[in-house]
Design a protein around this motif. Sequence first.
Motif, short mmCIF file in Angstrom:
data_model
loop_
_atom_site.label_atom_id
_atom_site.label_comp_id
_atom_site.label_asym_id
_atom_site.label_seq_id
_atom_site.Cartn_x
_atom_site.Cartn_y
_atom_site.Cartn_z
N ASP A 195 24.62 13.62 61.60
CA ASP A 195 26.04 13.77 61.71
C ASP A 195 25.74 12.60 62.36
O ASP A 195 27.38 11.94 62.40
CB ASP A 195 26.41 14.96 62.42
CG ASP A 195 26.83 16.05 61.64
OD1 ASP A 195 26.59 16.28 60.48
OD2 ASP A 195 27.48 17.01 62.61
N GLY A 196 25.17 11.14 62.38
CA GLY A 196 25.24 10.12 63.58
C GLY A 196 24.97 9.98 64.56
O GLY A 196 25.04 9.39 65.53
N VAL A 197 24.76 11.06 65.47
CA VAL A 197 24.96 11.16 66.93
C VAL A 197 23.42 10.18 67.43
O VAL A 197 22.19 10.71 67.11
CB VAL A 197 25.08 12.33 67.36
CG1 VAL A 197 24.16 12.62 69.49
CG2 VAL A 197 26.29 13.61 67.14
N LYS A 198 24.17 9.98 68.14
CA LYS A 198 22.52 8.65 68.79
C LYS A 198 22.53 9.11 70.33
O LYS A 198 20.79 8.73 70.47
CB LYS A 198 23.38 7.15 68.71
CG LYS A 198 23.17 6.90 67.00
CD LYS A 198 22.10 6.33 66.18
CE LYS A 198 22.58 6.39 65.07
NZ LYS A 198 21.74 6.05 63.66
N GLU A 199 22.42 10.40 70.49
CA GLU A 199 22.22 9.94 72.01
C GLU A 199 22.42 11.54 72.00
O GLU A 199 23.60 11.99 72.12
CB GLU A 199 22.89 9.74 72.66
CG GLU A 199 23.49 9.71 74.80
CD GLU A 199 24.12 9.10 75.36
OE1 GLU A 199 23.37 7.96 76.65
OE2 GLU A 199 25.24 9.10 75.52
N VAL A 200 21.49 12.32 72.58
CA VAL A 200 21.67 13.84 72.86
C VAL A 200 21.64 13.98 74.38
O VAL A 200 20.20 13.37 74.64
CB VAL A 200 20.53 15.20 71.57
CG1 VAL A 200 21.44 15.86 72.34
CG2 VAL A 200 20.90 13.99 70.68
N ASN A 201 22.31 14.71 75.28
CA ASN A 201 22.15 14.77 76.12
C ASN A 201 22.45 16.76 77.09
O ASN A 201 23.17 17.52 76.46
CB ASN A 201 23.44 14.61 76.92
CG ASN A 201 24.19 12.92 77.10
OD1 ASN A 201 23.17 12.19 77.72
ND2 ASN A 201 24.75 12.68 76.37
N LEU A 202 20.77 16.75 77.41
CA LEU A 202 20.62 18.29 77.80
C LEU A 202 21.23 18.25 78.34
O LEU A 202 20.32 17.52 80.16
CB LEU A 202 19.04 18.61 77.37
CG LEU A 202 18.16 18.11 75.89
CD1 LEU A 202 16.66 18.12 75.75
CD2 LEU A 202 19.05 18.59 75.16
N ILE A 203 21.71 19.36 78.99
CA ILE A 203 22.46 19.92 79.88
C ILE A 203 22.61 21.36 80.47
O ILE A 203 21.91 22.58 79.34
CB ILE A 203 23.82 19.67 80.06
CG1 ILE A 203 25.21 20.94 79.02
CG2 ILE A 203 24.32 17.88 80.02
CD1 ILE A 203 26.46 20.22 78.96
N SER A 204 21.92 21.98 81.44
CA SER A 204 22.84 23.40 82.26
C SER A 204 22.56 23.12 83.41
O SER A 204 22.97 22.01 84.11
CB SER A 204 21.68 24.06 81.44
OG SER A 204 20.11 23.52 82.49
N GLN A 205 22.17 24.31 83.79
CA GLN A 205 22.52 23.86 85.53
C GLN A 205 20.90 23.47 86.44
O GLN A 205 21.33 22.97 87.05
CB GLN A 205 23.14 26.04 86.20
CG GLN A 205 24.50 26.62 85.88
CD GLN A 205 25.79 24.99 86.05
OE1 GLN A 205 26.03 24.76 86.73
NE2 GLN A 205 26.77 25.23 85.54
N ASP A 206 20.02 24.68 85.64
CA ASP A 206 19.04 23.66 85.79
C ASP A 206 17.97 23.27 84.95
O ASP A 206 17.27 24.23 84.23
CB ASP A 206 17.95 24.75 86.71
CG ASP A 206 17.02 24.69 87.03
OD1 ASP A 206 16.50 23.34 86.90
OD2 ASP A 206 15.92 25.33 87.83
N THR A 207 18.01 22.38 83.72
CA THR A 207 17.38 22.29 82.19
C THR A 207 15.62 22.31 83.26
O THR A 207 15.56 22.44 81.61
CB THR A 207 17.58 20.56 82.21
OG1 THR A 207 18.74 20.18 82.34
CG2 THR A 207 17.50 20.44 81.02
N THR A 208 15.32 21.78 84.15
CA THR A 208 13.84 22.03 84.42
C THR A 208 13.46 23.80 84.50
O THR A 208 11.80 23.52 83.93
CB THR A 208 13.29 21.27 85.44
OG1 THR A 208 14.01 21.29 86.17
CG2 THR A 208 12.42 19.91 84.97
N TYR A 209 14.40 24.56 84.12
CA TYR A 209 13.55 26.33 84.27
C TYR A 209 13.89 26.37 82.55
O TYR A 209 13.64 27.69 82.54
CB TYR A 209 15.13 26.57 85.39
CG TYR A 209 14.98 28.14 85.24
CD1 TYR A 209 12.99 27.83 86.29
CD2 TYR A 209 14.70 29.52 85.20
CE1 TYR A 209 12.46 29.47 86.79
CE2 TYR A 209 14.31 30.26 85.39
CZ TYR A 209 13.66 31.02 86.15
OH TYR A 209 12.88 31.91 86.66
#
Length: 452
Positions: A195-209
Amino acid sequence: MSYKIGMISLGCAKNLVDAEIMLGGAREEGFEITADPDEADVLVVNTCGFIDSAKQESVDAILESHRLRGLRTRPGQKLVVSGCMSQRFSAELVRDIPEVDAFIGLDQVADAGKIFRRVLKEDGGVMNLVTPKSRYIPDYSTPRFRLTPRHTAYVKIAEGCNHPCTFCVIPQMRGRHRSRTVDSVVREIRQLVADGVKEVNLISQDTTYFGMDLWQEKAGPRQPVDSARGASLVQLLDELADIGGDFWVRLLYTHPAHWSDELIAAIARNPKVARYVDMPLQHIHPEMLKTMRRETSREHIEDLIARLREGIPGLGLRTTFIVGFPGETEEHFDSLLEFIEATKFERLGVFNYSQEDGSRAAKMEGQIPTRVKNRRYRDAMKLQQKIALESASAAAGKVLKVLVEQPNLGRTEHDAPDVDCRVILTEPREPGTFVDAEIIGAQVYDLVARPE
């Protein structure tokens, strides 16, 4: 008749995704989306309940929305309150703000469209639809109406938190950690890029878990979690590398306790992952880390930072600290300043400790006066301002890849949306595109660059 839905969303990016899901469900139910509250038949205030200032902002927004709806052109406008504050305090809010037509919680976001239809049919009384112990998690097929610019998006890869931090009540509001599957996240990001997104920000309370809870479910409650044997952030990043197109993947909200050499290597080998790590540390003094129940040590943190910077060339490291935590002495605070000075984080934020009802820290002795918190905040930010100016000045002459946000404004891979620095472009470029730009100056935090 076509009804219109309006949204006022407060708080963090995780709350923003919830707002997008509510609007997506409303559109599926036939609602029109409007950015003008005057036009809305149903106006939603999506609240934040993290700290005192956020709660006050939420209450003010609710009361102001009620005051203004008497002046608006939509007779009978309904007012709905959602989000973390609604989830946490719905019983009190029903009593204290009876002007609201309905309160919904975090487990109701996917059904919001149907709920809005129901609210329109009700005449009088306050509906409290909040359920305890949130368990909801979105999927790739969950309808969303994105509120971000076309070129950037947030993807919630997990929900909830298992950490026992004494200053925080997020586990009480959002429940225990629960991950999406790798396939679900990859399918969502593949569509966003298409759809044209150039930046995807991965989020959660604790992304590394991410994924570790899924492996725990398979292994059993008495078995150790081994992320290499199940879904993990490493696996996710490796699969995202196979998606075609020019885009960034950014990691937000990582926890120092869950980093591994495998994850560092996965970032280093994947050119689509921004050389940017957001890792809130909260403090560095051993006594403060213990009192905060951060599940890590100063030695671990210092070793991890060294491994991150060695293993990921060109890394920009962002962190946040809390000052004025109960029992924080001048010695503790001086230790924090010394650590900031020595580490020279590329990006850094500071928060005054907020005494949150329901948290362990709220009941601790040694609460710090506001004037002391404010002074420590100013001292820490003054130090970081000096470090930031040195860092920005050292970038002079470099050519950096910039994502254009507005014709004369952009961001580098070291800058997350809304919270970090900007690049001021001397010549306009098309928003939503990448450009190479030579750094020719600095304005404390922001850079000035000439596009090539």
